[in-house]
Design an enzyme around this catalytic site. Sequence first.
Site, PDB file in Angstrom:
ATOM      1  CD  GLU A 142     -15.294 -24.310  -6.884  1.00 20.41           C
ATOM      2  OE1 GLU A 142     -15.379 -23.215  -7.299  1.00 20.41           O
ATOM      3  OE2 GLU A 142     -14.424 -25.307  -7.152  1.00 20.41           O
ATOM      4  CB  THR A 188     -15.236 -25.327 -11.298  1.00 18.97           C
ATOM      5  OG1 THR A 188     -14.901 -27.016 -11.183  1.00 18.97           O
ATOM      6  CG2 THR A 188     -16.200 -25.092 -10.153  1.00 18.97           C
ATOM      7  CE  LYS A 238       6.934 -23.733   0.556  1.00 17.46           C
ATOM      8  NZ  LYS A 238       6.804 -24.713   1.447  1.00 17.46           N
TER       9      LYS A 238
END
Length: 541
Positions: free
Chosen positions: A330, A185, A439
């Site tokens: 994955e 990855t 956030k």
Amino acid sequence: MNGLMMNQPLLIKSIIEFCDKVNPDVEIVSVTADNPRHRYTYRDAFARSRQLANVIAGWGLQQGDRIATLAWNDYRHFEAYYGVCASGYVCHTINPRLFPEQVEYIINHAEDQWIFIDRDFLPLAEGVAASCPTVKGWVVMTDREHMPDTSLDNVFCYEELLEGMSDQFDWPELDENAACALCYTSGTTGNPKGVLYSHRSTIIHAYASVMPDLLGLSCQDVVLPIVPMFHVNAWGNPYACPMVGAKLVFPGSKMGDGAELTRLINEEGVTMSAGVPTVWLGLLAHLRDTGESIESLKRIIVGGAACPPSLMHAMDEQGVETRIGWGMTEMSPLGSVNSLTPAVAALPTEERDRMRLKAGRPVFGVEMKITDDKGNELPWDGVAFGSLKVRGPWICSNYYKLDGSDAHAEEGWFETGDVATIDQHGYMAITDRTKDVIKSGGEWISSIEVENAAVGHPLVAEAAVIGRFHPKWSERPLLIIVRDKGGEHLTAPEVLQFMEGKIAKWWMPEAVEFIDAIPHTATGKIQKTELREIFKDFEFQ
Ligand code: AMP
């Protein structure tokens, strides 16, 4: 009491043996560096895989040893997939778009013994070869006539090696849990991590992938895998197509060439294709510029990154169904695919379009859950955002030679690193990578939805949102835009006005910055770490 069924191991060699008998005359068409349109059949391909297996048998390797490829999507790469895996070695597909240091790292980490290589990647190999002591030799995937000069040691010509080799080979009876393929990855931080697939996981994944609501493959199909064979085994297409007898069309190095893709689709009658959004945007730009069409193409699978709504609508106009897929290296990679249930298909257009843009419903074989910061499971109400965790027979239980990754911290589950919502119909939507969440005043903003709203503007070529410090809200979204052709005079207020009403009011970007190009990773994802670095001194006014 056990059932009385045969315990036949699930092995890649069985695809060869089955396809050789059932679909031998189906074609494989390829664009290669030495032939603009090579064509032959599955029968020919597998005969050559057996020749290749005889070549490899002479190399004196141990079962399970890694043999790598540095190659585009074409028939020789396909032969190598089968020749290597079915003889009990591990086919390590190296992503040539990684940085040379990463390529060197993964060759050494995998301890690759031999490497099959396309001519285009020789400069990359020449740069790293001296630091890769495990590599015993290189096989250039071409014929004698096209053999290039190279400074590499122990170089062989693929066609010369095959010449005169027997096309008979007794594939070994392997354990179905034996490793067959390895893919690293390309994380944005740290070293790449190896995902080691087994024969069993590969076969079950390919089996699942052909289901009607997923890739929906049959012997009527002509499949163009634009997604590279070095990116999660081209999403399983090279295994699924011979299973069902679908014709395969490989684009070679032309995966980013809209004109060549259009020619391949029209001349070969392609019905289904798979690739990342960037590829489709390139193809659509070509169709827009030339007025050409892609009549035979029925559906595309778009995955690897969020699909902009404008892409889906432009494909609708071409008469092509867009199915969004979500997955990961994955996960072999399929996790979810978006096909419409009758109930969703019956929704009013706007609502239906919103549903179509989600990452889709889980594939049978992949269990999903979303959890909060404390690991508590969140409801499937389409509102709660949580960390997305998965488990199933084609999901990695650990990384290669890396004990105890954080992603496997919860026993039996793999933490994807994605943040998602799942609604009551089972449709999952990716809102962010965990590392990229914004956030604002303690509430999460979905950067993907904000980006999608911006990319809908006809003069916006690409958009990315990152969180930046804000004195009152702690973080607010900064929208970064690459203007499209003709958009030289596009202003921030114009973009914001366009986005109004398309996303929640408090998700609206606090500011807009224009940039010439957005940095991407080796698999075409927006590199937010680098964007955060570029805008590290940015302050909201
Ligand atoms: P890779 O292992 O390179 O295939 O990358 C997997 C990651 O790509 C996922 O964890 C997601 O962050 C992203 N990704 C894949 N498919 C989608 C999708 N349909 N929408 C948004 N992100 C996606």
